[in-house]
Enzyme design. Structure first.
Site, PDB file in Angstrom:
ATOM      1  N   CYS A 186      34.677  57.010  29.188  1.00 24.14           N
ATOM      2  CA  CYS A 186      36.119  57.025  29.417  1.00 24.14           C
ATOM      3  C   CYS A 186      36.421  57.712  30.746  1.00 24.14           C
ATOM      4  O   CYS A 186      35.754  58.657  31.138  1.00 24.14           O
ATOM      5  CB  CYS A 186      36.908  57.744  28.330  1.00 24.14           C
ATOM      6  SG  CYS A 186      36.716  57.037  26.705  1.00 24.14           S
ATOM      7  N   ARG A 223      33.245  53.818  33.901  1.00 17.81           N
ATOM      8  CA  ARG A 223      33.061  54.707  32.756  1.00 17.81           C
ATOM      9  C   ARG A 223      33.451  54.051  31.435  1.00 17.81           C
ATOM     10  O   ARG A 223      33.290  54.631  30.366  1.00 17.81           O
ATOM     11  CB  ARG A 223      33.884  55.984  32.944  1.00 17.81           C
ATOM     12  CG  ARG A 223      33.554  56.741  34.209  1.00 17.81           C
ATOM     13  CD  ARG A 223      34.426  57.949  34.349  1.00 17.81           C
ATOM     14  NE  ARG A 223      34.122  58.946  33.344  1.00 17.81           N
ATOM     15  CZ  ARG A 223      33.205  59.894  33.472  1.00 17.81           C
ATOM     16  NH1 ARG A 223      32.496  59.972  34.572  1.00 17.81           N
ATOM     17  NH2 ARG A 223      32.985  60.754  32.512  1.00 17.81           N
ATOM     18  N   TRP A 251      36.197  53.724  26.811  1.00 10.22           N
ATOM     19  CA  TRP A 251      34.969  53.194  26.211  1.00 10.22           C
ATOM     20  C   TRP A 251      35.062  53.626  24.753  1.00 10.22           C
ATOM     21  O   TRP A 251      34.969  54.827  24.445  1.00 10.22           O
ATOM     22  CB  TRP A 251      33.731  53.773  26.896  1.00 10.22           C
ATOM     23  CG  TRP A 251      32.465  53.111  26.466  1.00 10.22           C
ATOM     24  CD1 TRP A 251      31.935  51.964  26.967  1.00 10.22           C
ATOM     25  CD2 TRP A 251      31.571  53.540  25.432  1.00 10.22           C
ATOM     26  NE1 TRP A 251      30.764  51.661  26.312  1.00 10.22           N
ATOM     27  CE2 TRP A 251      30.514  52.610  25.365  1.00 10.22           C
ATOM     28  CE3 TRP A 251      31.544  54.629  24.559  1.00 10.22           C
ATOM     29  CZ2 TRP A 251      29.451  52.725  24.471  1.00 10.22           C
ATOM     30  CZ3 TRP A 251      30.495  54.745  23.668  1.00 10.22           C
ATOM     31  CH2 TRP A 251      29.463  53.793  23.633  1.00 10.22           C
ATOM     32  N   ASN A 297      38.777  62.274  27.223  1.00 12.46           N
ATOM     33  CA  ASN A 297      37.404  61.739  27.303  1.00 12.46           C
ATOM     34  C   ASN A 297      36.531  62.689  26.497  1.00 12.46           C
ATOM     35  O   ASN A 297      36.486  63.883  26.783  1.00 12.46           O
ATOM     36  CB  ASN A 297      36.964  61.720  28.776  1.00 12.46           C
ATOM     37  CG  ASN A 297      35.473  61.497  28.927  1.00 12.46           C
ATOM     38  OD1 ASN A 297      34.847  60.873  28.078  1.00 12.46           O
ATOM     39  ND2 ASN A 297      34.912  62.006  30.003  1.00 12.46           N
ATOM     40  N   GLY A 298      35.859  62.167  25.479  1.00 11.23           N
ATOM     41  CA  GLY A 298      35.011  63.019  24.643  1.00 11.23           C
ATOM     42  C   GLY A 298      35.183  62.649  23.186  1.00 11.23           C
ATOM     43  O   GLY A 298      35.714  61.578  22.869  1.00 11.23           O
ATOM     44  N   GLU A 335      11.662  48.521  33.590  1.00  9.62           N
ATOM     45  CA  GLU A 335      12.919  48.560  34.343  1.00  9.62           C
ATOM     46  C   GLU A 335      13.432  47.142  34.634  1.00  9.62           C
ATOM     47  O   GLU A 335      14.623  46.869  34.512  1.00  9.62           O
ATOM     48  CB  GLU A 335      12.707  49.380  35.627  1.00  9.62           C
ATOM     49  CG  GLU A 335      13.894  49.462  36.576  1.00  9.62           C
ATOM     50  CD  GLU A 335      15.161  50.057  35.981  1.00  9.62           C
ATOM     51  OE1 GLU A 335      15.138  50.546  34.842  1.00  9.62           O
ATOM     52  OE2 GLU A 335      16.197  49.989  36.660  1.00  9.62           O
ATOM     53  N   LYS A 375      17.008  45.620  33.357  1.00 14.72           N
ATOM     54  CA  LYS A 375      18.028  45.089  34.281  1.00 14.72           C
ATOM     55  C   LYS A 375      18.532  43.726  33.815  1.00 14.72           C
ATOM     56  O   LYS A 375      19.725  43.482  33.774  1.00 14.72           O
ATOM     57  CB  LYS A 375      17.483  44.940  35.709  1.00 14.72           C
ATOM     58  CG  LYS A 375      17.266  46.204  36.493  1.00 14.72           C
ATOM     59  CD  LYS A 375      18.511  46.890  36.976  1.00 14.72           C
ATOM     60  CE  LYS A 375      19.040  47.881  35.975  1.00 14.72           C
ATOM     61  NZ  LYS A 375      18.570  49.221  36.014  1.00 14.72           N
ATOM     62  N   GLU A 412      20.619  43.981  30.466  1.00 12.34           N
ATOM     63  CA  GLU A 412      21.953  44.581  30.466  1.00 12.34           C
ATOM     64  C   GLU A 412      22.990  43.765  31.214  1.00 12.34           C
ATOM     65  O   GLU A 412      24.161  43.810  30.858  1.00 12.34           O
ATOM     66  CB  GLU A 412      21.919  46.035  30.952  1.00 12.34           C
ATOM     67  CG  GLU A 412      21.510  46.213  32.382  1.00 12.34           C
ATOM     68  CD  GLU A 412      21.410  47.683  32.773  1.00 12.34           C
ATOM     69  OE1 GLU A 412      22.083  48.522  32.180  1.00 12.34           O
ATOM     70  OE2 GLU A 412      20.639  47.975  33.705  1.00 12.34           O
ATOM     71  N   HIS A 414      -2.185  42.226  22.345  1.00  9.00           N
ATOM     72  CA  HIS A 414      -2.056  42.904  21.056  1.00  9.00           C
ATOM     73  C   HIS A 414      -0.763  42.518  20.333  1.00  9.00           C
ATOM     74  O   HIS A 414      -0.307  43.234  19.451  1.00  9.00           O
ATOM     75  CB  HIS A 414      -2.132  44.425  21.249  1.00  9.00           C
ATOM     76  CG  HIS A 414      -3.431  44.850  21.864  1.00  9.00           C
ATOM     77  ND1 HIS A 414      -4.621  44.821  21.184  1.00  9.00           N
ATOM     78  CD2 HIS A 414      -3.730  45.260  23.119  1.00  9.00           C
ATOM     79  CE1 HIS A 414      -5.604  45.210  21.988  1.00  9.00           C
ATOM     80  NE2 HIS A 414      -5.083  45.484  23.169  1.00  9.00           N
ATOM     81  N   LYS A 473      29.005  53.362  32.598  1.00  4.99           N
ATOM     82  CA  LYS A 473      28.096  53.967  33.570  1.00  4.99           C
ATOM     83  C   LYS A 473      27.668  55.362  33.151  1.00  4.99           C
ATOM     84  O   LYS A 473      26.529  55.751  33.329  1.00  4.99           O
ATOM     85  CB  LYS A 473      28.821  54.018  34.921  1.00  4.99           C
ATOM     86  CG  LYS A 473      27.986  54.545  36.059  1.00  4.99           C
ATOM     87  CD  LYS A 473      27.118  53.462  36.619  1.00  4.99           C
ATOM     88  CE  LYS A 473      26.187  53.958  37.688  1.00  4.99           C
ATOM     89  NZ  LYS A 473      24.942  53.175  37.707  1.00  4.99           N
TER      90      LYS A 473
HETATM   91  C1  F6R Z   1      20.612  51.144  33.317  1.00  5.72           C
HETATM   92  C2  F6R Z   1      21.378  52.368  33.343  1.00  5.72           C
HETATM   93  C3  F6R Z   1      21.244  53.314  32.208  1.00  5.72           C
HETATM   94  C4  F6R Z   1      21.182  54.752  32.729  1.00  5.72           C
HETATM   95  C5  F6R Z   1      21.186  55.750  31.570  1.00  5.72           C
HETATM   96  C6  F6R Z   1      21.054  57.180  32.051  1.00  5.72           C
HETATM   97  O1  F6R Z   1      20.842  50.360  34.444  1.00  5.72           O
HETATM   98  O2  F6R Z   1      22.118  52.608  34.242  1.00  5.72           O
HETATM   99  O3  F6R Z   1      20.119  53.023  31.430  1.00  5.72           O
HETATM  100  O4  F6R Z   1      20.027  54.902  33.504  1.00  5.72           O
HETATM  101  O5  F6R Z   1      22.369  55.608  30.857  1.00  5.72           O
HETATM  102  O6  F6R Z   1      22.095  57.509  32.901  1.00  5.72           O
HETATM  103  P1  F6R Z   1      22.006  58.738  33.874  1.00  5.72           P
HETATM  104  O7  F6R Z   1      20.931  58.467  34.862  1.00  5.72           O
HETATM  105  O8  F6R Z   1      23.356  58.817  34.501  1.00  5.72           O
HETATM  106  O9  F6R Z   1      21.684  59.943  33.042  1.00  5.72           O
END
Ligand code: F6R
Length: 615
Positions: free
Chosen positions: A2, A27, A77, A103-104, A488, A492, A495, A511, A610
């Site tokens: 949020c 956010r 969010w 937010n929280g 990774e 990507k 998501e 396996h 994010k």
């Molecule tokens: C994936 C992504 C998330 C963050 C994760 C941790 O693209 O962005 O998996 O890496 O939520 O976030 P931070 O690095 O902000 O602690």
């Protein structure tokens, strides 16, 4: 998650609030809302969906009254209550006198709600936040105290995490802000104040900011700001200068922030090493950990804690620390670590990694590690955020603001800083000669240019994406430094394009996962020249033998794999250890182009935010 915004001053609040929400949409974007103080009343406008939906809705409204010099706003969010108009913030108290954005999570909201309902309060939403506005109203009326005192007394009853901004109809020239567990920044202008979850909505108006600490509140009244704790102790806030530039927050001609951020990597990697290395002297200087460097040098074990992409950077770092610095390293998901009873020895060093510096699980794991006596270093991107403030020492990544929800440039900046920490450690432990250190640092200095060259694969990746865009699944495989990258790459594509994908160590394929391989299964190999090249090629043959579609990321000039793979993406030659910097680029671009061709909302993928500030 949020985003919250507030404004009080001499300008029209509405455009400032809307622009602020747009900057904070990373956010969360389940709903958006604004409350404006005008002519002794509070007008609230809120709408399910993105900020653009709210703007459209208000534009078409004939009876709108959005003029006013004081206001608060929110982009959500969802946690408590589904995304909907009624659950959107701001939340008014029953009489409409108090408006809150939050937010929280208020953990004891059900018990507080029960008491308020018994007193006759009626609730309109399913959120925990509505309890705050009604509680403030109840206290203000029953205890006959001022608005800010009512907020303070209410917060003494609240259990959980919050950053809130509150308006009161009876106090049209006042805004109250408070923080516990969720971030909030106050920008100080000339006779005006800007409030936001982070500095991005503030930077275009002022570079002077205050970060509230947990259990602190700010009362902004008639052009003056007072900071105190919720126990009523007046504080002298520290005013910081923001270093961020406004251009860093714009798309700069790119269609998406994600693509812009992918292309920024030569710069962000360079910035993350700038002033920290002298390759010709084989020297590394990491000012942020200097005061605790002995803890790193003498560590018998390193424990890395992080989530998501940051966890993948941590896994690469495990390979760095063990292979180069000869220090045993374990990497744990912060969300698991925080609820175990982990063993931490006095000579362990904990490193937490976080782009946002606000991830709730990482912050909680950090706190647990500290309670158990560990020294904790941070590797974070957002200056002044909660995690770096809670660590003993740390090194910032200088990736600049990362707006796209899928992390790209923050990942390679994290790799840069972790690699520097590793070489620093190897040097101090004298497990590498000066000559070897110089050689590694010289290659590190070449990395931005090699990443620049890797970006030239964009057109060929686009063509491959065109062929694979309708696939239902992907497998990503790699060995050694290629394994965390496989994870990774899979994350990507998952998501942002909503295609199911899994990453595995290539040797694990037989396996289990190989059972999935047929002509409809693309398998992306990280297959650069490395010590394990032959082994990876064997795995590739196994996939081809089962008619799998092979996409191979190869070292430029590799003609051998070109004969085996269906599609090849060339990257410049570098050492094994620095390959992840360069090979990240095609993985990011592949996810980007597949998502774009599928018409996905790349910068704001569904269900994600994010900054994951809830557990
Ligand atoms: C994936 C992504 C998330 C963050 C994760 C941790 O693209 O962005 O998996 O890496 O939520 O976030 P931070 O690095 O902000 O602690």
């Amino acid at each position: 998650m949020c985003g919250i915004v507030g404004y009080i001053g001499k300008r029209e609040a509405w455009p400032i609030l809307i622009k602020g929400l747009e900057r904070l949409e990373y956010r969360g974007y389940d709903s958006a809302g604004v409350a404006i103080m005008n002519s002794g009343a509070i007008s609230v406008y809120k709408k399910l969906g993105k900020v653009s939906e709210l703007s459209k809705f208000v534009k078409n409204k004939s009876d709108k009254n959005i003029s006013g010099l004081v206001g608060i706003a929110h982009t959500r969010w969802a946690t408590h209550g589904e995304p909907s108009d009624k659950n959107a913030h701001p939340h008014l108290s029953m009489s409409g006198d108090i408006a809150v954005v939050h937010n929280g999570i208020i953990e004891n909201y059900l018990s507080l709600k029960k008491v308020l309902i018994e007193k006759g309060f009626k609730f309109k939403s399913d959120t925990d936040t509505e309890v705050i506005s009604n509680l403030i109203e109840d206290i203000k009326k029953s205890a006959k105290v001022s608005f800010d005192e009512a907020v303070r007394l209410a917060l003494l009853e609240v259990v959980g995490a919050y950053a809130i901004v509150v308006l009161s109809k009876d106090d049209p020239n006042t805004i109250v802000v408070a923080k516990k567990g969720s971030p909030v920044v106050i920008g100080i202008g000339k006779e005006e104040f800007f409030i936001a979850s982070d500095a991005t909505p503030i930077i275009e108006y002022t570079d002077k900011v205050i970060y509230l600490d947990d259990n602190e509140m700010a009362i902004i009244k008639n052009g003056k700001l007072l900071v105190k704790t919720i126990e009523n102790e007046v504080k002298n806030p520290y005013i910081q200068k923001l270093e961020m530039k406004i251009e860093e927050l714009e798309k700069g001609g790119f269609p998406h922030f994600m693509l812009k951020e992918i292309y920024e990597q030569p710069r962000s990697i360079k910035d993350s090493m700038r002033g920290r290395i002298s390759a010709k002297d084989g020297m590394i200087k990491l000012g942020g950990i200097e005061c605790h460097q002995d803890k790193l040098i003498n560590a018998k074990r390193i424990i890395i804690l992080a989530c998501g992409t940051s966890w993948h950077a941590g896994l690469e770092a495990k390979y760095f620390f063990e292979e180069i610095a000869k220090t045993p390293t374990i990497v744990e998901y912060a969300s698991e670590f925080r609820y175990r009873n982990p063993v931490i020895y006095p000579d362990d060093l904990v490193i937490v990694i976080s782009q946002s510096g606000e991830t709730a699980d990482t912050l909680a794991a950090l706190k647990l590690a500290k309670e158990k006596g560990a020294t904790v270093f941070g590797v974070c991107n957002v200056v002044g955020s909660s995690i770096p403030r809670a660590t003993d020492a740390g090194v910032y990544t200088h990736a600049g603001p990362e707006i796209g929800v899928a992390s790209t440039k923050a990942f390679t900046a994290q790799l840069t800083v972790l690699f520097l920490m590793c070489i620093f450690l190897a040097d101090k432990k004298e497990v590498l000669s000066k000559k070897e250190i110089k050689k590694l640092l010289i290659e590190l200095e070449n990395i931005p240019e090699k990443v620049e060259k890797a970006l030239l694969c964009n057109d060929s990746v686009k063509k491959i994406a065109e062929k694979l865009k309708n696939m239902k699944n992907f497998i990503y495989l790699g060995r050694g430094y290629g394994f965390p990258l496989a994870l990774e790459g899979a994350l990507k594509i998952k998501e942002i394009s909503y295609i199911h994908a899994d990453g595995y160590p290539a040797g694990e394929m037989k396996h289990g996962p190989i059972a999935l391989v047929d002509e409809n299964m693309p398998v992306v190999f990280i297959a650069n020249h490395s010590a394990l090249y032959e082994k990876v090629v064997s795995n590739m043959m196994e996939v081809k033998a089962r008619k799998g579609v092979v996409v191979a990321i190869i070292t430029k000039g590799d003609t051998n794999i070109k004969k085996i793979a269906d599609y090849c993406i060339e990257i410049p030659e570098t050492t094994d250890v620095m390959m992840p910097f360069v090979a990240s680029v095609p993985l990011q671009l592949l996810a980007y182009h597949v998502a774009r061709l599928r018409g996905c909302d790349i910068d704001k993928p569904r269900n994600l935010a994010k900054s994951v500030t809830v557990e």
